[in-house]
Design a protein around this motif. Sequence first.
Motif, short mmCIF file in Angstrom:
data_model
loop_
_atom_site.label_atom_id
_atom_site.label_comp_id
_atom_site.label_asym_id
_atom_site.label_seq_id
_atom_site.Cartn_x
_atom_site.Cartn_y
_atom_site.Cartn_z
N GLY A 1 -12.49 7.13 15.56
CA GLY A 1 -12.64 5.88 16.30
C GLY A 1 -11.64 4.82 15.89
O GLY A 1 -10.75 5.04 15.06
N ALA A 2 -11.80 3.63 16.51
CA ALA A 2 -10.87 2.53 16.24
C ALA A 2 -11.00 2.07 14.79
O ALA A 2 -12.10 1.91 14.26
CB ALA A 2 -11.15 1.36 17.18
N TRP A 3 -9.87 1.85 14.14
CA TRP A 3 -9.85 1.46 12.73
C TRP A 3 -10.13 -0.05 12.60
O TRP A 3 -9.42 -0.86 13.21
CB TRP A 3 -8.52 1.80 12.11
N PRO A 4 -11.14 -0.43 11.83
CA PRO A 4 -11.48 -1.86 11.73
C PRO A 4 -10.61 -2.64 10.75
O PRO A 4 -10.68 -3.86 10.71
CB PRO A 4 -12.94 -1.82 11.23
N GLY A 5 -9.80 -1.95 9.96
CA GLY A 5 -8.97 -2.63 8.98
C GLY A 5 -7.58 -2.95 9.53
O GLY A 5 -7.29 -2.78 10.71
N SER A 6 -6.69 -3.39 8.64
CA SER A 6 -5.33 -3.74 9.03
C SER A 6 -4.51 -2.48 9.30
O SER A 6 -4.66 -1.48 8.60
CB SER A 6 -4.65 -4.56 7.93
N LYS A 7 -3.63 -2.55 10.30
CA LYS A 7 -2.75 -1.43 10.61
C LYS A 7 -1.49 -1.45 9.75
O LYS A 7 -0.86 -0.42 9.56
CB LYS A 7 -2.37 -1.47 12.10
N THR A 8 -1.13 -2.63 9.27
CA THR A 8 -0.01 -2.76 8.34
C THR A 8 -0.45 -3.68 7.20
O THR A 8 -1.17 -4.65 7.42
CB THR A 8 1.24 -3.35 9.03
N TYR A 9 -0.01 -3.38 6.00
CA TYR A 9 -0.38 -4.21 4.86
C TYR A 9 0.58 -3.96 3.70
O TYR A 9 1.29 -2.94 3.65
CB TYR A 9 -1.83 -3.94 4.42
N ALA A 10 0.62 -4.89 2.79
CA ALA A 10 1.48 -4.79 1.61
C ALA A 10 0.77 -3.97 0.53
O ALA A 10 -0.46 -3.93 0.48
CB ALA A 10 1.83 -6.18 1.10
N PRO A 11 1.51 -3.34 -0.36
CA PRO A 11 0.89 -2.53 -1.42
C PRO A 11 -0.09 -3.32 -2.28
O PRO A 11 -1.11 -2.78 -2.71
CB PRO A 11 2.08 -2.03 -2.23
N GLU A 12 0.20 -4.59 -2.52
CA GLU A 12 -0.69 -5.36 -3.39
C GLU A 12 -2.02 -5.71 -2.74
O GLU A 12 -2.93 -6.22 -3.40
CB GLU A 12 0.00 -6.64 -3.85
N GLU A 13 -2.17 -5.42 -1.45
CA GLU A 13 -3.43 -5.70 -0.77
C GLU A 13 -4.48 -4.60 -0.97
O GLU A 13 -5.62 -4.74 -0.54
CB GLU A 13 -3.20 -5.89 0.73
N CYS A 14 -4.10 -3.50 -1.62
CA CYS A 14 -5.02 -2.38 -1.84
C CYS A 14 -5.25 -2.19 -3.33
O CYS A 14 -4.30 -1.98 -4.09
CB CYS A 14 -4.44 -1.10 -1.22
N TRP A 15 -6.53 -2.26 -3.74
CA TRP A 15 -6.87 -2.09 -5.16
C TRP A 15 -6.49 -0.70 -5.65
O TRP A 15 -6.08 -0.52 -6.80
CB TRP A 15 -8.37 -2.32 -5.36
N ALA A 16 -6.64 0.31 -4.80
CA ALA A 16 -6.34 1.68 -5.23
C ALA A 16 -4.87 1.84 -5.58
O ALA A 16 -4.52 2.50 -6.56
CB ALA A 16 -6.73 2.67 -4.14
N LEU A 17 -3.98 1.21 -4.77
CA LEU A 17 -2.55 1.29 -5.07
C LEU A 17 -2.22 0.55 -6.37
O LEU A 17 -1.40 1.00 -7.17
CB LEU A 17 -1.75 0.68 -3.92
N ARG A 18 -2.90 -0.56 -6.58
CA ARG A 18 -2.64 -1.33 -7.80
C ARG A 18 -3.19 -0.63 -9.03
O ARG A 18 -2.61 -0.72 -10.11
CB ARG A 18 -3.25 -2.72 -7.65
#
Length: 559
Positions: A275-292
Amino acid sequence: MKKNTISKKWLYLPIISTILTITLGLFVFNSTLSNWLEHKVEGSLSEEITRLIKDINDDNISFTDLKSLDVYIKTKLVIAKEDHITLITSDGTPIADSDISLSSVLQLENHLNRQEIVNAQNFGYGTSTRFSTSRFKNLLYSAKSFEYQGSTYILRAATPLTRIDAMVEELMNILIILMSINIVLVIASSLLSNKLIQQQVQNEQDLQEERIEQRTQEIELLHRLATMLAACNSINEAQMVVEDILPRILGDVNGVVSLMRSSRNQLLVKLDWGGAWPGSKTYAPEECWALRKGKFHFANDKYTTLPCSHMSATGIDQTLCIPLTAHGNTIGMMHIYLGNTDNLDDNVKKLAFTVAEHLGLALANLNLQEKLREQAISDPLTGLYNRRYYEETINQEIMRAQRHKQEMSILMLDLDHFKRFNDNYGHDAGDYVLKTIGSLLLNIMRGEDTVCRLGGEELAIILPNTGAEGALHVANELCKSVSDLHLAIKDLSLGKLSVSIGIATYPKNGLQSEDITKLADIALYEAKGRGRDQACHYDELIQSPDVAEITEDTLIINT
């Protein structure tokens, strides 16, 4: 079948052992019950004799008047229904009895040879069991000696052994009934327990088989996922695979895969499912805790509530972010949106991590494959497609045009006096011009058009679903756009640039790719022959009365 037979034998073993134990117990109990009841009755007789002696003393009856004594014994003393008592002097002579007449009593033989009388005289109390010749039955006798009015007397009580036998039989019947009920309950409980155990075992087996089947299906789906992703040639094909297989593995959850841009400053959602994704379609790496953190991240757990910034639109709903790694590098992220569910099932969580591993490797390989393919089909200087891609694409477009009964046109472009351009300004300037022309064509052509560099300054454009008139219009616009360019390198003006264009159209001018390409090339030579900076369709050569026959061998091109 053999296993089932063995299990039934084990089922009956406790029942059989219970029946044998109860039967043996009844036998032992029956043998000891008579003795026990005899002692109980004996004690009861002893108590009864004691009570009667007390009543005699209380009533102060004269033993010299035997008739009065006989009446007193028969009427005044209260004894059990089946019992009878006998009053005996110290010399063994019976003088009264509650059960027989006085005359019969006086005719009885001396009782000093009776065991209970002897013991009563010697020890104060005696008992015995024997057959009574006067009453023709087995009796239990108990006797006690007592002092009364200065003389010693013995009071004896007797009860028939049939009373004890009746009590034994009654108790045994009660016990047998209770044991029978117990056996029935044991059998019923054993059968019920066995049925429940078998049902539970069957349920466990069914559950285990279901788990095995589920694990087998999960393994097969993971294998299919890895195989299909490895077979993908583009991100669009990967989207089809992900959209079809991942819901079968992870269930009814919403998820996306975002990939890191080459600049590594932004992630873009490339794959999605559920289904439709409720989050952002583009984002910076620092916006994701998992990446950090460099590891997976749950938005909510029992310790913290820390949703990622790129999921801010979902509030505090549960999300799972898993880094996608390949060859030691993080190439993107897999995000799963769970809504208001507290947590993922542990098995689904493990599957999500496994899926992330497959996706990471597959997408890294796909990215490498696309880069290699791009290098194989692209011109490194201009970024346009090369001759190899042109030859592949024109055949595909001809088949598509044939299938849909459409027209298709080819534009052959050649930069005018390009050799002189290189000679005057150097090869760096020539490369700059080619790059500029390439960028211009990519910007102004349609998305479905294919722009290729065939070699040197020769270019080709494939125009799907375009007839001769439309292709000529596009070519003239291109000539104008190139003429309007103001070329300069290092503040050095390179002057004006022009282009000559030859056009051929399928199926009007030919049916094979080689024929269409050759005819467009002939039209290009004609455009140059007419003075360059113009476009010429092959139809013009056929319709021109001044041209009888045109071949590549008879054309002289001044480049």
